[in-house]
Design an enzyme around this catalytic site. Structure first.
Site, PDB file in Angstrom:
ATOM      1  N   LYS A  97      38.256 -30.090  52.560  1.00 51.47           N
ATOM      2  CA  LYS A  97      38.455 -29.961  54.001  1.00 51.47           C
ATOM      3  C   LYS A  97      39.021 -28.602  54.391  1.00 51.47           C
ATOM      4  O   LYS A  97      38.933 -28.206  55.560  1.00 51.47           O
ATOM      5  CB  LYS A  97      39.369 -31.066  54.517  1.00 51.47           C
ATOM      6  CG  LYS A  97      40.815 -30.972  54.081  1.00 51.47           C
ATOM      7  CD  LYS A  97      41.634 -32.119  54.630  1.00 51.47           C
ATOM      8  CE  LYS A  97      43.104 -32.018  54.223  1.00 51.47           C
ATOM      9  NZ  LYS A  97      43.754 -30.801  54.732  1.00 51.47           N
ATOM     10  N   ASP A  98      39.617 -27.868  53.439  1.00 46.86           N
ATOM     11  CA  ASP A  98      40.200 -26.562  53.745  1.00 46.86           C
ATOM     12  C   ASP A  98      39.182 -25.438  53.694  1.00 46.86           C
ATOM     13  O   ASP A  98      39.470 -24.319  54.128  1.00 46.86           O
ATOM     14  CB  ASP A  98      41.328 -26.235  52.756  1.00 46.86           C
ATOM     15  CG  ASP A  98      42.541 -27.135  52.926  1.00 46.86           C
ATOM     16  OD1 ASP A  98      42.724 -27.676  54.031  1.00 46.86           O
ATOM     17  OD2 ASP A  98      43.297 -27.294  51.952  1.00 46.86           O
ATOM     18  N   ARG A 160      53.727 -29.053  60.359  1.00 44.03           N
ATOM     19  CA  ARG A 160      52.999 -28.447  59.248  1.00 44.03           C
ATOM     20  C   ARG A 160      53.823 -28.546  57.986  1.00 44.03           C
ATOM     21  O   ARG A 160      54.987 -28.932  57.997  1.00 44.03           O
ATOM     22  CB  ARG A 160      52.705 -26.973  59.569  1.00 44.03           C
ATOM     23  CG  ARG A 160      51.497 -26.763  60.497  1.00 44.03           C
ATOM     24  CD  ARG A 160      50.895 -25.399  60.272  1.00 44.03           C
ATOM     25  NE  ARG A 160      50.681 -25.165  58.855  1.00 44.03           N
ATOM     26  CZ  ARG A 160      50.778 -23.956  58.283  1.00 44.03           C
ATOM     27  NH1 ARG A 160      51.106 -22.893  58.992  1.00 44.03           N
ATOM     28  NH2 ARG A 160      50.562 -23.819  56.982  1.00 44.03           N
TER      29      ARG A 160
END
Length: 314
Positions: A97-98, A160
């Site tokens: 996904k990155d 985050r």
């Protein structure tokens, strides 16, 4: 510059001990766990010896800056990929996904092992039980937009950091959003978890999957790494990445896609939303070819569902 890999190490009849390959990876517990998964699979399948090479990324160093302010996708992978391109490492292990939708020149995605859980999950409270005006912590514009579509009353705050950091801060919010697979891979089960069905809350492209890259000209290593590939997972990830590439998006665009494989066909469900979640567009298509299916689904969203106007309005 060539890396340390020697294709002799793929020959089980070689007299000398095979050299140890280096796998570039982020240093978070989850990244190291995923590298360990790949290392174990490669050792069992073809006898490769792999050790991690920890690389610091801009996304890790600037942990207080929202990802979309740093340019979106690539902030957790560029330095890892550079380690392979420069020859400091032989391969790279990423959360799929990155990855940007287009692989950089000089690299190939050599393998996608069997995918884990692609779904998102709320930690702290079920969605239906969140109080009116509750605050949800997440740094993802996709997650915020979908939650706002489902619950327009919700408020959002930036969150985050690695999984441990986010879980430590969970008490500052009514709920936080994480990838379910992260908790599963780290064997974290002490939190109240509400997993969101992927057909209702569409995941990020590649979520739950691990991607292994190597240099495009390292043909013998690429061939060896195919032993860790799970073909249905690869086809699903390829379809989702083709969708994102055609959309021209990254993680600054609130879009998601999830592909399921059934025999020779795939079904790809995708969304594109406004940043505030007031508009959500859906499209589902079926087909045998991952790349063609991804492109078709993106074009239908853009041209037939109003997605192009939605992106221009941003």
């Amino acid at each position: 510059m060539r890396g340390t890999a020697c294709v002799r190490c793929f020959d089980p009849t070689a007299e000398m001990s095979p050299p140890t390959l280096k796998a570039a990876t982020r240093g978070s517990p989850l990244a190291l766990r995923q590298t360990g998964i790949v290392t174990g699979l490669a050792a069992d399948a073809v006898g490769l010896r792999i050790e991690p090479l920890i690389v610091s990324t801009s996304g890790d160093r600037r942990s207080s800056t929202p990802i979309h302010e740093m340019g979106g996708k690539g902030v957790f992978v560029k330095e890892v990929q550079d380690a392979v391109l420069s020859g400091r490492a032989d391969l790279a292990v990423h959360s799929a996904k990155d990855l940007p939708a287009v692989t950089p020149e000089g690299l190939i995605m050599a393998a996608v092992p069997e995918r884990g859980d692609p779904r998102d999950a709320l930690v702290g409270c079920r969605l239906a039980d969140l109080r009116h005006g509750a605050t949800v912590g997440t740094g993802s514009v996709r997650r915020r937009a979908q939650l706002a579509w489902m619950r327009p009353d919700l408020c959002f705050a930036e969150l985050r950091g690695n999984i441990a950091t986010r879980l430590d801060k969970a008490g500052d919010f009514d709920a936080i959003v994480v990838a379910a697979v992260a908790l599963q891979r780290l064997s974290i089960d002490r939190y109240d978890l509400h997993v969101l069905a992927e057909d209702e809350f569409v995941p990020q492209v590649g979520q739950g999957a691990i991607a292994v890259e190597c240099r495009a000209d390292d043909h013998r290593l690429a061939e060896a790494l195919r032993a860790v590939q799970h073909e249905p997972s690869r086809r699903a990830v390829d379809a989702e990445r083709a969708f994102l590439a055609e959309l021209g998006g990254d993680c600054t665009v609130p879009a998601g896609a999830h592909a399921c494989v059934s025999g020779q066909h795939l079904e790809l469900s995708a969304i594109l939303t406004s940043l505030d979640g007031s508009t959500l567009l859906r499209e589902t298509q079926r087909g045998p070819d991952p790349a063609a299916l991804g492109r078709l689904t993106a074009r239908r969203l853009l041209d037939d569902r109003g997605g192009r106007a939605l992106l221009e309005a941003r």
